[in-house]
Design a protein around this motif. Structure first.
Motif, PDB file in Angstrom:
ATOM      1  N   ARG A 135       0.821  -1.220   0.000  1.00 31.29           N
ATOM      2  CA  ARG A 135       0.000   0.000   0.000  1.00 31.29           C
ATOM      3  C   ARG A 135       0.852   1.266   0.000  1.00 31.29           C
ATOM      4  O   ARG A 135       0.325   2.369  -0.006  1.00 31.29           O
ATOM      5  N   GLY A 136       2.180   1.110   0.067  1.00 36.74           N
ATOM      6  CA  GLY A 136       3.073   2.260   0.059  1.00 36.74           C
ATOM      7  C   GLY A 136       3.459   2.771   1.430  1.00 36.74           C
ATOM      8  O   GLY A 136       4.140   3.792   1.542  1.00 36.74           O
ATOM      9  N   ALA A 137       3.041   2.081   2.492  1.00 36.22           N
ATOM     10  CA  ALA A 137       3.388   2.509   3.853  1.00 36.22           C
ATOM     11  C   ALA A 137       4.828   2.086   4.174  1.00 36.22           C
ATOM     12  O   ALA A 137       5.249   0.967   3.866  1.00 36.22           O
ATOM     13  N   PHE A 138       5.575   2.974   4.802  1.00 34.10           N
ATOM     14  CA  PHE A 138       6.963   2.697   5.189  1.00 34.10           C
ATOM     15  C   PHE A 138       6.991   1.609   6.245  1.00 34.10           C
ATOM     16  O   PHE A 138       6.277   1.681   7.243  1.00 34.10           O
ATOM     17  N   ILE A 139       7.836   0.590   6.048  1.00 34.86           N
ATOM     18  CA  ILE A 139       7.932  -0.516   7.023  1.00 34.86           C
ATOM     19  C   ILE A 139       9.350  -0.735   7.534  1.00 34.86           C
ATOM     20  O   ILE A 139       9.597  -1.653   8.302  1.00 34.86           O
ATOM     21  N   GLY A 140      10.295   0.103   7.122  1.00 34.68           N
ATOM     22  CA  GLY A 140      11.659  -0.025   7.615  1.00 34.68           C
ATOM     23  C   GLY A 140      12.677   0.084   6.496  1.00 34.68           C
ATOM     24  O   GLY A 140      12.374   0.538   5.394  1.00 34.68           O
ATOM     25  N   TYR A 141      13.884  -0.351   6.808  1.00 35.92           N
ATOM     26  CA  TYR A 141      14.993  -0.340   5.849  1.00 35.92           C
ATOM     27  C   TYR A 141      15.549  -1.746   5.710  1.00 35.92           C
ATOM     28  O   TYR A 141      15.415  -2.577   6.616  1.00 35.92           O
ATOM     29  N   HIS A 142      16.189  -1.991   4.583  1.00 40.25           N
ATOM     30  CA  HIS A 142      17.018  -3.173   4.430  1.00 40.25           C
ATOM     31  C   HIS A 142      18.274  -2.748   3.692  1.00 40.25           C
ATOM     32  O   HIS A 142      18.292  -1.745   2.993  1.00 40.25           O
ATOM     33  N   GLY A 143      19.353  -3.494   3.927  1.00 39.45           N
ATOM     34  CA  GLY A 143      20.604  -3.111   3.305  1.00 39.45           C
ATOM     35  C   GLY A 143      21.695  -4.115   3.582  1.00 39.45           C
ATOM     36  O   GLY A 143      21.440  -5.244   3.996  1.00 39.45           O
ATOM     37  N   VAL A 144      22.921  -3.670   3.357  1.00 33.07           N
ATOM     38  CA  VAL A 144      24.088  -4.521   3.556  1.00 33.07           C
ATOM     39  C   VAL A 144      25.088  -3.809   4.446  1.00 33.07           C
ATOM     40  O   VAL A 144      25.090  -2.580   4.557  1.00 33.07           O
ATOM     41  N   GLY A 145      25.932  -4.592   5.071  1.00 35.96           N
ATOM     42  CA  GLY A 145      27.012  -4.085   5.898  1.00 35.96           C
ATOM     43  C   GLY A 145      28.294  -4.809   5.537  1.00 35.96           C
ATOM     44  O   GLY A 145      28.263  -5.925   5.007  1.00 35.96           O
ATOM     45  N   ARG A 146      29.415  -4.145   5.833  1.00 38.05           N
ATOM     46  CA  ARG A 146      30.716  -4.745   5.531  1.00 38.05           C
ATOM     47  C   ARG A 146      31.705  -4.308   6.604  1.00 38.05           C
ATOM     48  O   ARG A 146      31.708  -3.152   7.027  1.00 38.05           O
ATOM     49  N   ASP A 147      32.558  -5.227   7.003  1.00 38.80           N
ATOM     50  CA  ASP A 147      33.631  -4.916   7.935  1.00 38.80           C
ATOM     51  C   ASP A 147      34.725  -4.196   7.142  1.00 38.80           C
ATOM     52  O   ASP A 147      35.283  -4.756   6.201  1.00 38.80           O
ATOM     53  N   VAL A 148      35.016  -2.940   7.500  1.00 38.95           N
ATOM     54  CA  VAL A 148      36.029  -2.147   6.795  1.00 38.95           C
ATOM     55  C   VAL A 148      37.205  -1.822   7.720  1.00 38.95           C
ATOM     56  O   VAL A 148      37.951  -0.864   7.482  1.00 38.95           O
ATOM     57  N   THR A 149      37.391  -2.645   8.742  1.00 42.38           N
ATOM     58  CA  THR A 149      38.440  -2.405   9.732  1.00 42.38           C
ATOM     59  C   THR A 149      39.821  -2.344   9.091  1.00 42.38           C
ATOM     60  O   THR A 149      40.611  -1.437   9.397  1.00 42.38           O
ATOM     61  N   LEU A 150      40.141  -3.272   8.214  1.00 41.05           N
ATOM     62  CA  LEU A 150      41.473  -3.278   7.599  1.00 41.05           C
ATOM     63  C   LEU A 150      41.723  -2.011   6.786  1.00 41.05           C
ATOM     64  O   LEU A 150      42.801  -1.425   6.834  1.00 41.05           O
ATOM     65  N   ARG A 151      40.723  -1.555   6.065  1.00 45.74           N
ATOM     66  CA  ARG A 151      40.864  -0.312   5.298  1.00 45.74           C
ATOM     67  C   ARG A 151      41.092   0.872   6.226  1.00 45.74           C
ATOM     68  O   ARG A 151      41.954   1.718   5.981  1.00 45.74           O
ATOM     69  N   LYS A 152      40.327   0.931   7.328  1.00 49.55           N
ATOM     70  CA  LYS A 152      40.476   2.038   8.276  1.00 49.55           C
ATOM     71  C   LYS A 152      41.866   2.011   8.922  1.00 49.55           C
ATOM     72  O   LYS A 152      42.481   3.064   9.109  1.00 49.55           O
ATOM     73  N   ARG A 153      42.377   0.826   9.239  1.00 48.68           N
ATOM     74  CA  ARG A 153      43.723   0.725   9.814  1.00 48.68           C
ATOM     75  C   ARG A 153      44.769   1.179   8.808  1.00 48.68           C
ATOM     76  O   ARG A 153      45.726   1.881   9.165  1.00 48.68           O
ATOM     77  N   ALA A 154      44.610   0.778   7.559  1.00 48.37           N
ATOM     78  CA  ALA A 154      45.553   1.187   6.513  1.00 48.37           C
ATOM     79  C   ALA A 154      45.519   2.701   6.333  1.00 48.37           C
ATOM     80  O   ALA A 154      46.576   3.336   6.175  1.00 48.37           O
ATOM     81  N   GLU A 155      44.341   3.301   6.371  1.00 47.68           N
ATOM     82  CA  GLU A 155      44.229   4.758   6.264  1.00 47.68           C
ATOM     83  C   GLU A 155      44.967   5.436   7.412  1.00 47.68           C
ATOM     84  O   GLU A 155      45.644   6.452   7.234  1.00 47.68           O
ATOM     85  N   ARG A 156      44.841   4.853   8.616  1.00 43.65           N
ATOM     86  CA  ARG A 156      45.489   5.420   9.800  1.00 43.65           C
ATOM     87  C   ARG A 156      47.010   5.337   9.673  1.00 43.65           C
ATOM     88  O   ARG A 156      47.728   6.286   9.990  1.00 43.65           O
ATOM     89  N   VAL A 157      47.518   4.207   9.183  1.00 44.72           N
ATOM     90  CA  VAL A 157      48.960   4.042   8.987  1.00 44.72           C
ATOM     91  C   VAL A 157      49.472   5.079   7.979  1.00 44.72           C
ATOM     92  O   VAL A 157      50.493   5.735   8.202  1.00 44.72           O
ATOM     93  N   LEU A 158      48.754   5.247   6.867  1.00 41.53           N
ATOM     94  CA  LEU A 158      49.164   6.235   5.867  1.00 41.53           C
ATOM     95  C   LEU A 158      49.140   7.652   6.431  1.00 41.53           C
ATOM     96  O   LEU A 158      50.047   8.455   6.175  1.00 41.53           O
ATOM     97  N   LEU A 159      48.117   7.964   7.195  1.00 42.12           N
ATOM     98  CA  LEU A 159      48.024   9.284   7.799  1.00 42.12           C
ATOM     99  C   LEU A 159      49.199   9.521   8.746  1.00 42.12           C
ATOM    100  O   LEU A 159      49.836  10.581   8.708  1.00 42.12           O
ATOM    101  N   ASN A 160      49.510   8.529   9.595  1.00 44.99           N
ATOM    102  CA  ASN A 160      50.632   8.656  10.528  1.00 44.99           C
ATOM    103  C   ASN A 160      51.950   8.830   9.784  1.00 44.99           C
ATOM    104  O   ASN A 160      52.801   9.644  10.178  1.00 44.99           O
ATOM    105  N   ARG A 161      52.144   8.082   8.712  1.00 50.79           N
ATOM    106  CA  ARG A 161      53.388   8.199   7.927  1.00 50.79           C
ATOM    107  C   ARG A 161      53.472   9.562   7.239  1.00 50.79           C
ATOM    108  O   ARG A 161      54.540  10.166   7.181  1.00 50.79           O
TER     109      ARG A 161
END
Length: 168
Positions: A135-161
């Motif tokens: 009927r077009g009534a909002f019932i919530g969201y659906h989506g995907v998630g991903r672990d990006v820890t390694l990317r964030k750590r790599a960004e931190r290493v590059l920033l520190n360097r």
């Protein structure tokens, strides 16, 4: 159908009508195969599926999230992301995210810091689409998630360097 009897009341067989349902059956089988294929692809993905209700409380989390995030993922059912991880994003980031949700806008790449006992800080990135009933009534969201820890750590290493190089 119904039972057919002769003039003496003896059963002679059944009479009724039939309908060819071949097309409906084939369509059902095709849909079932598509659903199986989708489920298999979701299981093989490094991403995980999630779903919320109309109040943005988490209803479902995929198996990959349960593996990657441990007990915290199972504890998430029935809670909002901002209640579960209040320090996972800044107040401004949470406000902007909730604004997207309240406006029923799709979103991508929202990153949340998740503290896990024994595993330290993990980062997840999520994206989602609003869901509506027939009927077009909002019932919530659906989506995907991903672990990006390694990317964030790599960004931190590059920033520190980079900072170290600038100091030199």
């Amino acid at each position: 159908g119904r039972a057919h009897r002769d003039e003496h009341g003896h059963f002679c067989g059944y009479e009724g009508v039939g309908r060819d349902v071949t097309e409906q059956r084939l369509a059902y089988l095709k849909l079932a195969e598509s659903e199986r294929r989708h489920a298999l692809m979701a299981e093989l993905s490094v991403d995980w599926y999630w779903q919320t209700d109309a109040e943005h409380r988490i209803e479902q989390i995929g198996a990959v999230a349960l593996e990657q995030l441990g007990d915290r993922a199972a504890e998430a059912i029935g809670q909002t992301r901002w209640a579960l991880h209040p320090d996972g994003a800044s107040e401004a980031e949470w406000t902007a995210h909730r604004g997207d949700l309240d406006a029923r806008r799709p979103f991508r790449g929202f990153e949340i810091a998740v503290r896990q006992p024994g595993r330290g800080l993990r980062w997840i990135a999520i994206g989602g689409q609003p869901r509506f009933d027939p009927r077009g009534a909002f019932i919530g969201y659906h989506g995907v998630g991903r672990d990006v820890t390694l990317r964030k750590r790599a960004e931190r290493v590059l920033l520190n360097r980079n900072q170290a190089l600038e100091r030199l």
